[in-house]
Scaffold this motif. Structure first.
Motif, PDB file in Angstrom:
ATOM      1  N   GLY A 167       0.813  -1.212   0.000  1.00 31.89           N
ATOM      2  CA  GLY A 167       0.000   0.000   0.000  1.00 31.89           C
ATOM      3  C   GLY A 167       0.844   1.258   0.000  1.00 31.89           C
ATOM      4  N   LEU A 168       1.870   1.277   0.831  1.00 30.24           N
ATOM      5  CA  LEU A 168       2.754   2.443   0.873  1.00 30.24           C
ATOM      6  C   LEU A 168       3.473   2.643  -0.459  1.00 30.24           C
ATOM      7  N   ALA A 169       3.847   1.552  -1.095  1.00 32.38           N
ATOM      8  CA  ALA A 169       4.504   1.653  -2.405  1.00 32.38           C
ATOM      9  C   ALA A 169       3.554   2.248  -3.436  1.00 32.38           C
ATOM     10  N   ARG A 170       2.274   1.859  -3.400  1.00 40.00           N
ATOM     11  CA  ARG A 170       1.285   2.419  -4.337  1.00 40.00           C
ATOM     12  C   ARG A 170       1.116   3.915  -4.122  1.00 40.00           C
ATOM     13  N   VAL A 171       0.971   4.315  -2.874  1.00 41.92           N
ATOM     14  CA  VAL A 171       0.789   5.731  -2.566  1.00 41.92           C
ATOM     15  C   VAL A 171       2.028   6.513  -2.983  1.00 41.92           C
ATOM     16  N   THR A 172       3.202   5.982  -2.704  1.00 40.17           N
ATOM     17  CA  THR A 172       4.455   6.643  -3.080  1.00 40.17           C
ATOM     18  C   THR A 172       4.554   6.797  -4.594  1.00 40.17           C
ATOM     19  N   ALA A 173       4.157   5.770  -5.334  1.00 41.18           N
ATOM     20  CA  ALA A 173       4.220   5.834  -6.796  1.00 41.18           C
ATOM     21  C   ALA A 173       3.278   6.907  -7.344  1.00 41.18           C
ATOM     22  N   VAL A 174       2.073   6.980  -6.814  1.00 40.97           N
ATOM     23  CA  VAL A 174       1.123   7.996  -7.285  1.00 40.97           C
ATOM     24  C   VAL A 174       1.625   9.387  -6.905  1.00 40.97           C
ATOM     25  N   ARG A 175       2.161   9.528  -5.692  1.00 43.28           N
ATOM     26  CA  ARG A 175       2.709  10.828  -5.286  1.00 43.28           C
ATOM     27  C   ARG A 175       3.826  11.263  -6.228  1.00 43.28           C
ATOM     28  N   ALA A 176       4.728  10.340  -6.547  1.00 38.57           N
ATOM     29  CA  ALA A 176       5.850  10.667  -7.438  1.00 38.57           C
ATOM     30  C   ALA A 176       5.334  11.096  -8.800  1.00 38.57           C
ATOM     31  N   GLU A 177       4.338  10.391  -9.302  1.00 35.03           N
ATOM     32  CA  GLU A 177       3.767  10.735 -10.606  1.00 35.03           C
ATOM     33  C   GLU A 177       3.112  12.116 -10.553  1.00 35.03           C
ATOM     34  N   LEU A 178       2.380  12.387  -9.487  1.00 33.83           N
ATOM     35  CA  LEU A 178       1.688  13.669  -9.387  1.00 33.83           C
ATOM     36  C   LEU A 178       2.652  14.820  -9.110  1.00 33.83           C
ATOM     37  N   ARG A 193      -7.296   9.991  -8.106  1.00 31.52           N
ATOM     38  CA  ARG A 193      -6.299   8.927  -8.226  1.00 31.52           C
ATOM     39  C   ARG A 193      -5.564   8.720  -6.912  1.00 31.52           C
ATOM     40  N   MET A 194      -5.221   9.826  -6.243  1.00 36.70           N
ATOM     41  CA  MET A 194      -4.541   9.706  -4.957  1.00 36.70           C
ATOM     42  C   MET A 194      -5.474   9.082  -3.922  1.00 36.70           C
ATOM     43  N   GLN A 195      -6.701   9.523  -3.885  1.00 33.65           N
ATOM     44  CA  GLN A 195      -7.650   8.960  -2.923  1.00 33.65           C
ATOM     45  C   GLN A 195      -7.863   7.475  -3.164  1.00 33.65           C
ATOM     46  N   LYS A 196      -7.935   7.071  -4.426  1.00 35.89           N
ATOM     47  CA  LYS A 196      -8.095   5.654  -4.746  1.00 35.89           C
ATOM     48  C   LYS A 196      -6.858   4.874  -4.333  1.00 35.89           C
ATOM     49  N   ALA A 197      -5.688   5.415  -4.590  1.00 36.51           N
ATOM     50  CA  ALA A 197      -4.452   4.724  -4.194  1.00 36.51           C
ATOM     51  C   ALA A 197      -4.408   4.525  -2.694  1.00 36.51           C
ATOM     52  N   VAL A 198      -4.790   5.558  -1.956  1.00 39.80           N
ATOM     53  CA  VAL A 198      -4.801   5.453  -0.499  1.00 39.80           C
ATOM     54  C   VAL A 198      -5.846   4.443  -0.055  1.00 39.80           C
ATOM     55  N   SER A 199      -7.036   4.531  -0.648  1.00 36.69           N
ATOM     56  CA  SER A 199      -8.125   3.622  -0.272  1.00 36.69           C
ATOM     57  C   SER A 199      -7.771   2.175  -0.598  1.00 36.69           C
ATOM     58  N   ASP A 200      -7.201   1.956  -1.767  1.00 39.95           N
ATOM     59  CA  ASP A 200      -6.833   0.601  -2.183  1.00 39.95           C
ATOM     60  C   ASP A 200      -5.659   0.050  -1.393  1.00 39.95           C
ATOM     61  N   SER A 201      -4.921   0.903  -0.752  1.00 40.30           N
ATOM     62  CA  SER A 201      -3.700   0.499  -0.072  1.00 40.30           C
ATOM     63  C   SER A 201      -3.967   0.149   1.379  1.00 40.30           C
ATOM     64  N   ALA A 202      -4.684  -0.918   1.567  1.00 38.92           N
ATOM     65  CA  ALA A 202      -4.956  -1.455   2.905  1.00 38.92           C
ATOM     66  C   ALA A 202      -5.623  -0.434   3.815  1.00 38.92           C
ATOM     67  N   ARG A 242      -4.922   7.501   6.877  1.00 38.87           N
ATOM     68  CA  ARG A 242      -4.227   8.626   7.507  1.00 38.87           C
ATOM     69  C   ARG A 242      -2.896   8.940   6.834  1.00 38.87           C
ATOM     70  N   VAL A 243      -2.639   8.318   5.723  1.00 32.22           N
ATOM     71  CA  VAL A 243      -1.385   8.576   5.025  1.00 32.22           C
ATOM     72  C   VAL A 243      -1.679   9.394   3.782  1.00 32.22           C
ATOM     73  N   GLY A 244      -1.244  10.634   3.783  1.00 32.00           N
ATOM     74  CA  GLY A 244      -1.317  11.529   2.634  1.00 32.00           C
ATOM     75  C   GLY A 244      -2.612  11.504   1.854  1.00 32.00           C
ATOM     76  N   HIS A 245      -3.578  12.280   2.234  1.00 32.72           N
ATOM     77  CA  HIS A 245      -4.845  12.313   1.521  1.00 32.72           C
ATOM     78  C   HIS A 245      -4.706  12.899   0.132  1.00 32.72           C
ATOM     79  N   ARG A 246      -3.795  13.812  -0.061  1.00 34.26           N
ATOM     80  CA  ARG A 246      -3.577  14.389  -1.389  1.00 34.26           C
ATOM     81  C   ARG A 246      -2.147  14.928  -1.447  1.00 34.26           C
ATOM     82  N   PRO A 247      -1.585  14.969  -2.643  1.00 34.37           N
ATOM     83  CA  PRO A 247      -0.215  15.475  -2.750  1.00 34.37           C
ATOM     84  C   PRO A 247      -0.154  16.952  -2.381  1.00 34.37           C
ATOM     85  N   SER A 248       0.929  17.324  -1.753  1.00 35.58           N
ATOM     86  CA  SER A 248       1.059  18.713  -1.327  1.00 35.58           C
ATOM     87  C   SER A 248       1.593  19.574  -2.459  1.00 35.58           C
ATOM     88  N   CYS A 249       1.208  20.826  -2.441  1.00 33.27           N
ATOM     89  CA  CYS A 249       1.729  21.821  -3.391  1.00 33.27           C
ATOM     90  C   CYS A 249       2.559  22.808  -2.592  1.00 33.27           C
TER      91      CYS A 249
END
Length: 112
Positions: A65-76, A91-100, A104-111
């Motif tokens: 799950g953490l790897a999925r979230v990290t990959a989406v964050r890197a892409e975004l 996409r970020m919300q789905k990655a977080v939701s799908d990741s076990a 509470r881990v990064g709801h959206r990428p920061s700007c």
């Protein structure tokens, strides 16, 4: 954990290497149940002897799950903030939701 100032139990959660705290079970407590005096407990160097199979299954799911979230964050991170929209947020919300259910881990990428 305390109720009306009396210790009634313990509660454990995770603190990641970057300082992010992940508590997947915080919602289970009643309003009068308060977690106090938290302190760091060092993770043993190996998996626990008891319930090892369950531990390894959970660990694998969390790491995936953490790897999925990290990959989406890197892409975004390659998308300028002004160009991020509902699709990237979804996409970020789905990655977080799908990741076990790491809600509470990064709801959206920061700007910045």
């Amino acid at each position: 954990m305390h109720v009306d100032g009396t210790k009634v139990g313990n509660h454990y959660w995770n603190r990641l290497s970057d300082g992010t705290e992940v508590d997947l079970t915080a919602e289970q407590f009643l309003p009068e149940e308060v977690v106090v005096n938290g302190h760091v407990v060092a993770r043993p160097p190996d998996a626990p002897r008891r319930h090892r199979e369950q531990y390894e299954l959970l660990r694998d799911r969390v790491m995936t799950g953490l790897a999925r979230v990290t990959a989406v964050r890197a892409e975004l991170n390659d998308v300028p903030c002004a160009d991020r929209g509902p699709l990237q947020t979804a996409r970020m919300q789905k990655a977080v939701s799908d990741s076990a259910s790491l809600t509470r881990v990064g709801h959206r990428p920061s700007c910045r």
